[in-house]
Design a protein around this motif. Structure first.
Motif, PDB file in Angstrom:
ATOM      1  N   LYS A   3      -9.054   9.190 -17.773  1.00  0.00           N
ATOM      2  CA  LYS A   3      -8.557   8.239 -19.009  1.00  0.00           C
ATOM      3  C   LYS A   3      -9.522   7.127 -18.685  1.00  0.00           C
ATOM      4  CE  LYS A   3      -3.644   9.533 -19.549  1.00  0.00           C
ATOM      5  NZ  LYS A   3      -2.468   8.976 -19.482  1.00  0.00           N
TER       6      LYS A   3
ATOM      7  N   LYS B 293     -23.012  12.454 -29.289  1.00  0.00           N
ATOM      8  CA  LYS B 293     -21.455  12.300 -29.774  1.00  0.00           C
ATOM      9  C   LYS B 293     -21.056  10.972 -29.434  1.00  0.00           C
ATOM     10  CE  LYS B 293     -17.281  14.568 -29.535  1.00  0.00           C
ATOM     11  NZ  LYS B 293     -16.719  15.860 -29.080  1.00  0.00           N
ATOM     12  N   SER B 294     -20.539  10.201 -30.177  1.00  0.00           N
ATOM     13  CA  SER B 294     -19.828   8.896 -30.042  1.00  0.00           C
ATOM     14  C   SER B 294     -18.455   9.048 -29.425  1.00  0.00           C
ATOM     15  CB  SER B 294     -20.005   7.992 -31.220  1.00  0.00           C
ATOM     16  OG  SER B 294     -19.085   8.615 -32.376  1.00  0.00           O
ATOM     17  N   PRO B 295     -18.288   8.150 -28.727  1.00  0.00           N
ATOM     18  CA  PRO B 295     -16.903   8.136 -28.201  1.00  0.00           C
ATOM     19  C   PRO B 295     -15.757   7.838 -29.149  1.00  0.00           C
ATOM     20  CG  PRO B 295     -17.872   6.084 -27.490  1.00  0.00           C
ATOM     21  CD  PRO B 295     -18.952   6.996 -28.257  1.00  0.00           C
ATOM     22  N   ALA B 296     -14.497   8.295 -28.849  1.00  0.00           N
ATOM     23  CA  ALA B 296     -13.743   7.869 -29.751  1.00  0.00           C
ATOM     24  C   ALA B 296     -13.149   6.424 -30.117  1.00  0.00           C
ATOM     25  CB  ALA B 296     -12.240   8.494 -29.252  1.00  0.00           C
ATOM     26  N   PRO B 297     -13.058   6.066 -31.118  1.00  0.00           N
ATOM     27  CA  PRO B 297     -12.815   4.746 -31.616  1.00  0.00           C
ATOM     28  C   PRO B 297     -11.765   3.975 -30.800  1.00  0.00           C
ATOM     29  CG  PRO B 297     -12.256   6.076 -33.423  1.00  0.00           C
ATOM     30  CD  PRO B 297     -12.479   6.823 -32.461  1.00  0.00           C
ATOM     31  N   ILE B 298     -11.829   2.806 -30.326  1.00  0.00           N
ATOM     32  CA  ILE B 298     -11.074   1.990 -29.525  1.00  0.00           C
ATOM     33  C   ILE B 298     -10.225   1.096 -30.521  1.00  0.00           C
ATOM     34  CG2 ILE B 298     -10.642   0.483 -27.687  1.00  0.00           C
ATOM     35  CD1 ILE B 298     -13.029   1.502 -26.200  1.00  0.00           C
TER      36      ILE B 298
END
Length: 169
Positions: A71, A47-52
């Motif tokens: 965070k 699973k990829s991290p949320a886009p920044i």
């Protein structure tokens, strides 16, 4: 009387397909075919991290990004905000540079000091312009900034609370 004495030819030995060596070879062949053509488990990607998203921060909106409560860890250097979460053990809670998490670390890095006194106290005031730094301190700051640029993503910029861009953000 033996067959040699009578001149008779002995009966030929019957070869059977079910000999032990043939059964072993057949078993190995079946195992080989099965391993080549058996159904494979579907490939699942991590699973990829949320886009920044690049955004504008003020000192007060940057403050919560200090690595607590799962965070990310952000810090600012000369107006650029870096995501230093991969270095959480250094910049996050309990790390040697934890004072800089969620803050403008420019002065502390330039002065090579990790004390609380190096941090801006008035978060609503203007940003530290670093005008009183000498050449060696500016060189230190430049080397830190280059290190961060090579290693971490820039996720935003830091502006003062009174900046017109802060109002838009």
């Amino acid at each position: 009387m033996s067959t040699a004495e009578t001149g008779a030819v002995p009966p030929p030995e019957v070869m059977t397909i079910a000999s032990p060596i043939n059964l072993i070879l057949l078993s190995l062949f079946i195992i080989l075919i099965y391993t080549q053509f058996r159904p494979k488990a579907p490939v699942t990607l991590p699973k990829s991290p949320a886009p920044i998203v690049f955004r504008t921060f003020t000192p007060t909106t940057l403050l919560p990004f200090n690595g607590t409560e799962d965070k990310p860890v952000y810090l600012a250097v000369r107006g650029r905000v870096f995501d230093v979460s991969p270095g959480r053990n250094f910049y996050g809670p309990g790390g040697p540079y934890e004072n800089f998490a969620g803050r403008d670390a420019s002065r502390g890095l330039a002065c090579q000091s990790f004390d609380e006194e190096m941090l801006t106290k008035d978060l609503k005031g203007p940003l530290d312009e670093l005008k009183d730094l000498d050449g060696e301190q500016l060189e230190n700051l430049q080397s830190w900034e280059e290190r961060f640029s090579e290693k971490y993503l820039v996720v935003g910029k830091l502006v003062a609370e009174s900046d017109p861009e802060a109002v838009k953000a």
